[in-house]
Design a protein around this motif. Structure first.
Motif, PDB file in Angstrom:
ATOM      1  N   ASP A  46       0.844  -1.206   0.000  1.00  0.00           N
ATOM      2  CA  ASP A  46       0.000   0.000   0.000  1.00  0.00           C
ATOM      3  C   ASP A  46       0.875   1.251   0.000  1.00  0.00           C
ATOM      4  O   ASP A  46       0.573   2.242  -0.677  1.00  0.00           O
ATOM      5  N   GLN A  47       1.953   1.220   0.780  1.00  0.00           N
ATOM      6  CA  GLN A  47       2.866   2.364   0.785  1.00  0.00           C
ATOM      7  C   GLN A  47       3.524   2.544  -0.587  1.00  0.00           C
ATOM      8  O   GLN A  47       3.707   3.676  -1.054  1.00  0.00           O
ATOM      9  N   ILE A  53       1.542   6.908  -6.579  1.00  0.00           N
ATOM     10  CA  ILE A  53       0.514   7.923  -6.800  1.00  0.00           C
ATOM     11  C   ILE A  53       1.106   9.323  -6.689  1.00  0.00           C
ATOM     12  O   ILE A  53       0.855  10.193  -7.530  1.00  0.00           O
ATOM     13  N   ALA A  54       1.932   9.552  -5.665  1.00  0.00           N
ATOM     14  CA  ALA A  54       2.570  10.859  -5.501  1.00  0.00           C
ATOM     15  C   ALA A  54       3.479  11.178  -6.684  1.00  0.00           C
ATOM     16  O   ALA A  54       3.491  12.310  -7.195  1.00  0.00           O
ATOM     17  N   VAL A  98      11.209   4.351  -5.879  1.00  0.00           N
ATOM     18  CA  VAL A  98      10.213   5.313  -6.367  1.00  0.00           C
ATOM     19  C   VAL A  98      10.488   6.692  -5.777  1.00  0.00           C
ATOM     20  O   VAL A  98      10.407   7.720  -6.478  1.00  0.00           O
ATOM     21  N   HIS A  99      10.823   6.737  -4.502  1.00  0.00           N
ATOM     22  CA  HIS A  99      11.164   8.019  -3.869  1.00  0.00           C
ATOM     23  C   HIS A  99      12.373   8.657  -4.548  1.00  0.00           C
ATOM     24  O   HIS A  99      12.396   9.875  -4.804  1.00  0.00           O
ATOM     25  N   ALA A 100      13.381   7.838  -4.840  1.00  0.00           N
ATOM     26  CA  ALA A 100      14.588   8.360  -5.483  1.00  0.00           C
ATOM     27  C   ALA A 100      14.283   8.893  -6.878  1.00  0.00           C
ATOM     28  O   ALA A 100      14.799   9.938  -7.297  1.00  0.00           O
ATOM     29  N   VAL A 101      13.431   8.193  -7.600  1.00  0.00           N
ATOM     30  CA  VAL A 101      13.039   8.636  -8.945  1.00  0.00           C
ATOM     31  C   VAL A 101      12.285   9.955  -8.867  1.00  0.00           C
ATOM     32  O   VAL A 101      12.529  10.881  -9.662  1.00  0.00           O
ATOM     33  N   ASP A 113       3.515  11.044   0.154  1.00  0.00           N
ATOM     34  CA  ASP A 113       2.893   9.882  -0.483  1.00  0.00           C
ATOM     35  C   ASP A 113       1.410   9.825  -0.126  1.00  0.00           C
ATOM     36  O   ASP A 113       1.001  10.208   0.977  1.00  0.00           O
ATOM     37  N   PHE A 114       0.634   9.322  -1.048  1.00  0.00           N
ATOM     38  CA  PHE A 114      -0.799   9.153  -0.805  1.00  0.00           C
ATOM     39  C   PHE A 114      -1.013   8.054   0.229  1.00  0.00           C
ATOM     40  O   PHE A 114      -0.372   6.998   0.175  1.00  0.00           O
TER      41      PHE A 114
END
Length: 537
Positions: A46-47, A53-54, A98-101, A113-114
């Motif tokens: 989910d995270q 999504i963010a 994903v955070h790094a991207v 993040d959503f």
């Protein structure tokens, strides 16, 4: 309203209703899902979805998508499909990536993040249902995009839709707009399946009808399951001349029909049936098993030391083969283990669920359309009364014997098209032939629904009518998210009167179901007698 908290501080609870076997038909909660996924992993997935999504909202707002963001979202969506990733460390790594991207393409975007709790606790159940339908659909499409990417194909349209859909899921999107998005998801998945079909046939040739034995020969061997033909190709290349044979399992069965794969003499046959039987079928197997995509179940101790995963598939404590950059994956560890284990001392004769000793595959649209004139003439003359498409995902939930009984009951002057692992319920049956064709025509994997669509469209054109006016009935079984995206494609094409079972999705609200019933006449599978009579009426 769902009561579930999925933050790292409270990983003892989960909520998941994305697959057909979800607990009590409403949703898995507590410490573990029915699939075996822990609450920790479910929470992390989910995270991961919230992070994607963010990222997508940033891209929709103007940040430039990159090859890295495309791949991160495609892999992230695929990771969250049922029976793919059970390892919290690998899911956390995907979140970090994903955070790094996001930081790389939008360094000043501090949007958090959503929180997926906002979706699961959405007060408007129709909005929650439609957003879930889109989310689960694009997870399935991402799997097909992943397979195509492995063969060097990609689509800007598909990646852009992933961003658009994810951004909408995390926004205050009205139900009417979500209905439009559901239809677009079906259209995009059709394009993605066409791209994958082109990638598969362009790389490995057009499938040809092939009889596949279920006997396992003596000597060392490897069982390969999942869907990824590229992984199988690399394994076959590396087992050439080693004395190690290779057997397919589950959705890998159609690989036997591709000319460029079947040229390897060590690709011997098929072992076992559908994914939900693996814990019994792999029990004490004297060979390693390679999982190339989803369909993994928590392995039993009797064979856990022989489980190998690759790509997005992962399970704690099992051997994992990482992707490589610019070269083939290294399957030497699997091959060495196969040699050490030695396989069976003498050949073992296995059977399908109904006692058959062989199955036939390779009836994709290339093969079926090659005899289209014969089929069309037979339909016109009455030699073929009806065509059934009976396929989809298999599963462990009671009631799936319906599909076996349905196929057995089809009249002798009918054809049964099938695809995906649901076919293992009946693909070893000998139903004879009609106009020289086997009555059961295996069209391939779940993504090969594209083949069935191509055949239906060609027949409709030949008869100068719509697909819905053909003597064609569609009876689908579903389990996970790839079946969802295929269903969305069929609905996008306006195909009506689909029978869906063995139970309807828990994430489809009564209001959304009402729309599907009124617009598409979709209905749950009933009794074989009533459903068959309705199809033939």
């Amino acid at each position: 309203m769902v009561e579930a908290t999925l933050t790292p501080e409270r990983v003892q609870q989960m909520f998941c209703f994305q697959c057909e076997q979800t607990a009590r038909g409403t949703g898995c909660t507590g410490k573990q899902g029915v699939c075996g996924k822990s609450a920790e992993v479910a929470g992390l997935e989910d995270q991961l979805t919230g992070a994607m999504i963010a990222l997508s909202q940033g891209i929709v707002a103007g940040a430039a998508a990159t090859a890295a963001s495309d791949r991160a979202v495609m892999r992230g969506l695929f990771t969250c499909i049922t029976n793919v990733d059970f390892d919290p460390a690998s899911v956390q790594a995907a979140i970090d990536h994903v955070h790094a991207v996001k930081t790389a393409i939008a360094p000043f975007d501090t949007t958090p993040d959503f929180d997926m709790d906002a979706l699961w606790n959405e007060g408007d159940e129709d909005v929650r249902s439609l957003k879930s339908l889109v989310l689960f659909g694009i997870r399935g499409t991402a799997a097909y995009a992943y397979h195509a990417a492995a063969l060097g194909r990609s689509s800007r349209k598909v990646f852009d839709f992933f961003y658009k859909a994810l951004a909408a899921i995390g926004s205050d999107t009205a139900a009417d707009d979500l209905l439009v998005l559901v239809d677009e998801a079906g259209a995009v998945n059709l394009d993605c399946m066409a791209m994958l079909d082109e990638a598969n046939t362009g790389t490995y040739g057009t499938p040809v009808p092939t009889i596949v034995p279920l006997t396992v020969e003596d000597g060392p061997f490897i069982v390969v399951t999942g869907h990824d033909l590229k992984d199988l190709e690399e394994l076959l290349d590396q087992t050439d001349g080693t004395g190690v044979n290779v057997y397919t399992h589950g959705e890998m069965l159609p690989a036997h029909a591709y000319p460029e794969l079947k040229r390897h003499p060590q690709l011997k046959g098929n072992f076992g049936t559908a994914w939900q039987n693996q814990q019994r079928e792999f029990d004490n197997l004297p060979a390693p098993i390679l999982w190339t995509t989803n369909c993994l179940m928590p392995p039993r101790k009797s064979y856990a030391d022989r489980v190998w995963t690759t790509g997005v598939v992962d399970f704690p404590g099992c051997a994992h083969i990482d992707d490589t950059k610019g070269g083939a994956k290294d399957f030497s560890g699997v091959i060495d283990q196969a040699k050490r284990l030695g396989g069976y001392a003498e050949a073992q004769e296995f059977t399908g669920i109904n006692g058959g000793h062989e199955v036939t595959c390779g009836f994709g649209h290339g093969s079926v359309l090659g005899v289209a004139d014969k089929v069309i003439d037979a339909v016109k003359s009455g030699e073929i009364r009806h065509i059934f498409l009976v396929g989809g995902c298999d599963g462990a939930k009671p009631g799936r014997n319906y599909y076996t009984d349905f196929v057995k009951a089809t009249p002798a002057n009918s054809l049964v098209l099938t695809l995906a692992c649901g076919k293992f319920r009946f693909n070893d049956l000998d139903l004879g032939t009609v106009v020289g064709l086997p009555r059961i025509l295996d069209m391939g994997q779940c993504n090969d629904a594209y083949s069935a669509i191509q055949v239906a469209v060609a027949l409709a054109k030949a008869f100068d009518c719509s697909v819905n006016e053909l003597p064609l009935s569609i009876v689908l079984s579903w389990y996970e998210q790839k079946a969802v995206c295929v269903l969305l494609t069929l609905l996008h094409l306006g195909i009506k009167s689909i029978k869906l079972g063995p139970s309807l999705p828990a994430f489809v609200s009564p209001g959304v179901l009402d729309v599907l019933v009124k617009s598409y006449d979709i209905a749950p599978a009933g009794t074989v007698e009533d459903d068959l009579a309705g199809c033939l009426a």
